[in-house]
Write a protein that holds these residues in place. Sequence first.
Motif, PDB file in Angstrom:
ATOM      1  N   LYS A 264     140.045  92.651 108.098  1.00 46.07           N
ATOM      2  CA  LYS A 264     141.179  91.748 107.918  1.00 46.07           C
ATOM      3  C   LYS A 264     140.677  90.462 107.272  1.00 46.07           C
ATOM      4  CE  LYS A 264     144.188  93.637 111.475  1.00 46.07           C
ATOM      5  NZ  LYS A 264     143.378  94.841 111.762  1.00 46.07           N
ATOM      6  N   SER A 265     141.534  89.857 106.473  1.00 49.02           N
ATOM      7  CA  SER A 265     141.098  88.756 105.623  1.00 49.02           C
ATOM      8  C   SER A 265     142.139  87.657 105.540  1.00 49.02           C
ATOM      9  CB  SER A 265     140.846  89.249 104.191  1.00 49.02           C
ATOM     10  OG  SER A 265     139.827  90.204 104.138  1.00 49.02           O
ATOM     11  N   LEU A 266     141.679  86.483 105.168  1.00 44.70           N
ATOM     12  CA  LEU A 266     142.560  85.460 104.612  1.00 44.70           C
ATOM     13  C   LEU A 266     141.814  84.806 103.461  1.00 44.70           C
ATOM     14  CD1 LEU A 266     141.702  82.280 105.465  1.00 44.70           C
ATOM     15  CD2 LEU A 266     142.572  83.025 107.668  1.00 44.70           C
ATOM     16  N   TYR A 267     142.579  84.240 102.535  1.00 47.27           N
ATOM     17  CA  TYR A 267     142.019  83.707 101.297  1.00 47.27           C
ATOM     18  C   TYR A 267     142.345  82.222 101.187  1.00 47.27           C
ATOM     19  CZ  TYR A 267     141.573  88.632 100.197  1.00 47.27           C
ATOM     20  OH  TYR A 267     141.251  89.968 100.253  1.00 47.27           O
ATOM     21  N   ILE A 268     141.322  81.458 100.860  1.00 50.48           N
ATOM     22  CA  ILE A 268     141.436  80.012 100.713  1.00 50.48           C
ATOM     23  C   ILE A 268     141.230  79.678  99.250  1.00 50.48           C
ATOM     24  CG2 ILE A 268     140.413  77.791 101.386  1.00 50.48           C
ATOM     25  CD1 ILE A 268     139.100  79.990 103.643  1.00 50.48           C
ATOM     26  N   THR A 269     142.076  78.832  98.701  1.00 55.40           N
ATOM     27  CA  THR A 269     141.838  78.282  97.371  1.00 55.40           C
ATOM     28  C   THR A 269     141.466  76.823  97.554  1.00 55.40           C
ATOM     29  OG1 THR A 269     143.450  79.796  96.393  1.00 55.40           O
ATOM     30  CG2 THR A 269     142.777  77.895  95.071  1.00 55.40           C
ATOM     31  N   THR A 270     140.229  76.472  97.236  1.00 58.57           N
ATOM     32  CA  THR A 270     139.747  75.108  97.426  1.00 58.57           C
ATOM     33  C   THR A 270     140.368  74.192  96.367  1.00 58.57           C
ATOM     34  OG1 THR A 270     137.841  75.186  95.931  1.00 58.57           O
ATOM     35  CG2 THR A 270     137.549  76.131  98.154  1.00 58.57           C
ATOM     36  N   PRO A 271     140.259  72.881  96.538  1.00 59.27           N
ATOM     37  CA  PRO A 271     140.775  71.971  95.512  1.00 59.27           C
ATOM     38  C   PRO A 271     140.168  72.218  94.125  1.00 59.27           C
ATOM     39  CG  PRO A 271     140.373  70.772  97.539  1.00 59.27           C
ATOM     40  CD  PRO A 271     139.826  72.159  97.753  1.00 59.27           C
ATOM     41  N   GLU A 272     138.958  72.808  94.096  1.00 62.55           N
ATOM     42  CA  GLU A 272     138.325  73.142  92.809  1.00 62.55           C
ATOM     43  C   GLU A 272     138.842  74.464  92.247  1.00 62.55           C
ATOM     44  OE1 GLU A 272     136.084  70.549  95.370  1.00 62.55           O
ATOM     45  OE2 GLU A 272     136.665  72.645  95.696  1.00 62.55           O
ATOM     46  N   ARG A 273     139.751  75.120  92.976  1.00 66.58           N
ATOM     47  CA  ARG A 273     140.329  76.415  92.617  1.00 66.58           C
ATOM     48  C   ARG A 273     139.299  77.548  92.728  1.00 66.58           C
ATOM     49  NH1 ARG A 273     143.873  75.631  87.263  1.00 66.58           N
ATOM     50  NH2 ARG A 273     142.646  73.769  86.895  1.00 66.58           N
ATOM     51  N   ILE A 274     138.324  77.358  93.578  1.00 72.88           N
ATOM     52  CA  ILE A 274     137.394  78.432  93.941  1.00 72.88           C
ATOM     53  C   ILE A 274     138.015  79.199  95.102  1.00 72.88           C
ATOM     54  CG2 ILE A 274     135.125  78.939  94.922  1.00 72.88           C
ATOM     55  CD1 ILE A 274     134.092  76.438  93.428  1.00 72.88           C
ATOM     56  N   VAL A 275     137.971  80.534  95.021  1.00 77.04           N
ATOM     57  CA  VAL A 275     138.560  81.367  96.071  1.00 77.04           C
ATOM     58  C   VAL A 275     137.479  81.781  97.061  1.00 77.04           C
ATOM     59  CG1 VAL A 275     139.814  83.497  96.591  1.00 77.04           C
ATOM     60  CG2 VAL A 275     140.364  82.199  94.516  1.00 77.04           C
ATOM     61  N   ILE A 276     137.710  81.457  98.329  1.00 78.44           N
ATOM     62  CA  ILE A 276     136.814  81.835  99.420  1.00 78.44           C
ATOM     63  C   ILE A 276     137.620  82.663 100.402  1.00 78.44           C
ATOM     64  CG2 ILE A 276     135.350  81.031 101.310  1.00 78.44           C
ATOM     65  CD1 ILE A 276     134.882  78.455  99.714  1.00 78.44           C
ATOM     66  N   GLU A 277     137.133  83.843 100.705  1.00 77.57           N
ATOM     67  CA  GLU A 277     137.777  84.725 101.669  1.00 77.57           C
ATOM     68  C   GLU A 277     137.050  84.618 103.004  1.00 77.57           C
ATOM     69  OE1 GLU A 277     138.462  89.590 102.238  1.00 77.57           O
ATOM     70  OE2 GLU A 277     137.636  88.780 100.375  1.00 77.57           O
ATOM     71  N   LEU A 278     137.790  84.664 104.095  1.00 81.17           N
ATOM     72  CA  LEU A 278     137.212  84.889 105.406  1.00 81.17           C
ATOM     73  C   LEU A 278     137.562  86.313 105.796  1.00 81.17           C
ATOM     74  CD1 LEU A 278     137.968  81.599 107.393  1.00 81.17           C
ATOM     75  CD2 LEU A 278     136.056  82.122 105.874  1.00 81.17           C
ATOM     76  N   ALA A 279     136.574  87.103 106.208  1.00 84.37           N
ATOM     77  CA  ALA A 279     136.781  88.521 106.497  1.00 84.37           C
ATOM     78  C   ALA A 279     136.128  88.875 107.825  1.00 84.37           C
ATOM     79  CB  ALA A 279     136.201  89.388 105.377  1.00 84.37           C
ATOM     80  N   THR A 280     136.767  89.781 108.554  1.00 88.92           N
ATOM     81  CA  THR A 280     136.310  90.131 109.896  1.00 88.92           C
ATOM     82  C   THR A 280     135.182  91.158 109.882  1.00 88.92           C
ATOM     83  OG1 THR A 280     137.937  91.910 110.086  1.00 88.92           O
ATOM     84  CG2 THR A 280     138.590  89.735 110.891  1.00 88.92           C
ATOM     85  N   ASN A 281     134.418  91.166 110.956  1.00 89.89           N
ATOM     86  CA  ASN A 281     133.503  92.268 111.241  1.00 89.89           C
ATOM     87  C   ASN A 281     134.339  93.497 111.591  1.00 89.89           C
ATOM     88  OD1 ASN A 281     131.100  90.888 110.911  1.00 89.89           O
ATOM     89  ND2 ASN A 281     130.939  90.314 113.049  1.00 89.89           N
ATOM     90  N   GLY A 282     134.280  94.507 110.769  1.00 90.21           N
ATOM     91  CA  GLY A 282     134.967  95.761 111.062  1.00 90.21           C
ATOM     92  C   GLY A 282     136.453  95.689 110.804  1.00 90.21           C
ATOM     93  N   PRO A 283     137.107  96.860 110.926  1.00 91.94           N
ATOM     94  CA  PRO A 283     136.546  98.094 111.497  1.00 91.94           C
ATOM     95  C   PRO A 283     135.530  98.824 110.615  1.00 91.94           C
ATOM     96  CG  PRO A 283     138.810  98.435 110.814  1.00 91.94           C
ATOM     97  CD  PRO A 283     138.549  96.970 110.657  1.00 91.94           C
ATOM     98  N   GLY A 284     135.446  98.543 109.324  1.00 83.95           N
ATOM     99  CA  GLY A 284     134.389  99.112 108.504  1.00 83.95           C
ATOM    100  C   GLY A 284     134.828 100.303 107.675  1.00 83.95           C
ATOM    101  N   PHE A 285     133.891 100.805 106.880  1.00 87.70           N
ATOM    102  CA  PHE A 285     134.205 101.815 105.867  1.00 87.70           C
ATOM    103  C   PHE A 285     134.227 103.237 106.404  1.00 87.70           C
ATOM    104  CE2 PHE A 285     132.311  98.399 103.099  1.00 87.70           C
ATOM    105  CZ  PHE A 285     133.535  97.995 102.598  1.00 87.70           C
ATOM    106  N   LEU A 286     133.855 103.429 107.667  1.00 87.71           N
ATOM    107  CA  LEU A 286     133.910 104.768 108.248  1.00 87.71           C
ATOM    108  C   LEU A 286     135.270 105.070 108.869  1.00 87.71           C
ATOM    109  CD1 LEU A 286     130.379 104.902 109.940  1.00 87.71           C
ATOM    110  CD2 LEU A 286     131.063 105.856 107.749  1.00 87.71           C
ATOM    111  N   GLU A 287     136.226 104.162 108.702  1.00 86.36           N
ATOM    112  CA  GLU A 287     137.553 104.361 109.271  1.00 86.36           C
ATOM    113  C   GLU A 287     138.228 105.615 108.731  1.00 86.36           C
ATOM    114  OE1 GLU A 287     139.952 102.352 111.601  1.00 86.36           O
ATOM    115  OE2 GLU A 287     137.885 102.673 112.210  1.00 86.36           O
TER     116      GLU A 287
END
Length: 327
Positions: A264-287
């Motif tokens: 799960k994620s959320l996306y931040i656009t900084t004042p410089e217009r750089i995109v930074i995502e915050l993403a959770t540990n898991g559930p992962g690619f074996l889902e």
Amino acid sequence: MRQILGHHHASGITKDASDNYHFYAEILGMRLVKKTVNQDSPDMYHLFFGDRIGNEGTDITFFEIPMAGRTWRGSDSITRISLRVPTDAAIHYFKQRFDDFNVPYKEPVRINSRLTLEFEDFDQQRLALVSDENEAYVPHYEPWDNSPVPTEYQIAGLGPFQLDVSDIDSFEEMLKNVFSYRIAPSFVHPGTGDTIRVYSVNKGGSSDELHVKHNISERERPGRGSMHHIALQVKDEAELEEWLGWLRENGLMTSPVIDRFFFKSLYITTPERIVIELATNGPGFLENEQEATLGEQLSLPPFLEADRVEIESRLAPIRTTGGSADE
């Protein structure tokens, strides 16, 4: 509790998924752990390369945009992604491998005390291999037995992310006061003479550093070979919801929490217009795939499965060569 645990992944733009696969899987030896699509635009591939199962902090990912033009490099951008290798010997191994595959690189040099090999991929994406040999903390990763690169030299995960920003003091205040990054000693890049500010979080070290350069040139115009965003790792969805409120309290532009199925994620656009995502540990690619066959078939999240036939009709098959230098 809000805590950044380090890097999660980094996502860039490629013009050709087959060339991208050749570079990251067959030359760098990373595993294609997820062959999927951009969930917001499912007519384009989204490829994830990482360790054996794509553990958090090991993945570099790419969106395929065949019509992408060149990147006009500039400021307020993500300018280099580092990939960690276990030892200095691995740096020298890859230098020879890059000669064999005609990969452009600069001679290895110690940058911030770490032996580093800077290079570019086929899209002119700026990258570096960084040795973990003298690191006090090295996060968990899992070598892949079927890699064309011997186990002892394989890429272990993400290293420092470099960003160029036009207002470095404001960016530093955001990193400190919003994301709780610590200021580490700066260094001078031996090749360019640029002063690079260093920011660290959690346990410290190469796997969670941000390297930031003051650059007042024109803003980057992204294209093939540019980084779309970097992603930072948080524990779980509950913590992600805490971050959402905190970021909005601090006036940052954010998306809502989005379910990407694999995390799960959320996306931040900084004042410089750089995109930074915050993403959770898991559930992962074996889902939705078995470990033995990760990345071999097109993997779709459940909400796209009903459109599989249409989606597959729009995607060209990815060519593979087998990874030898003369193919």
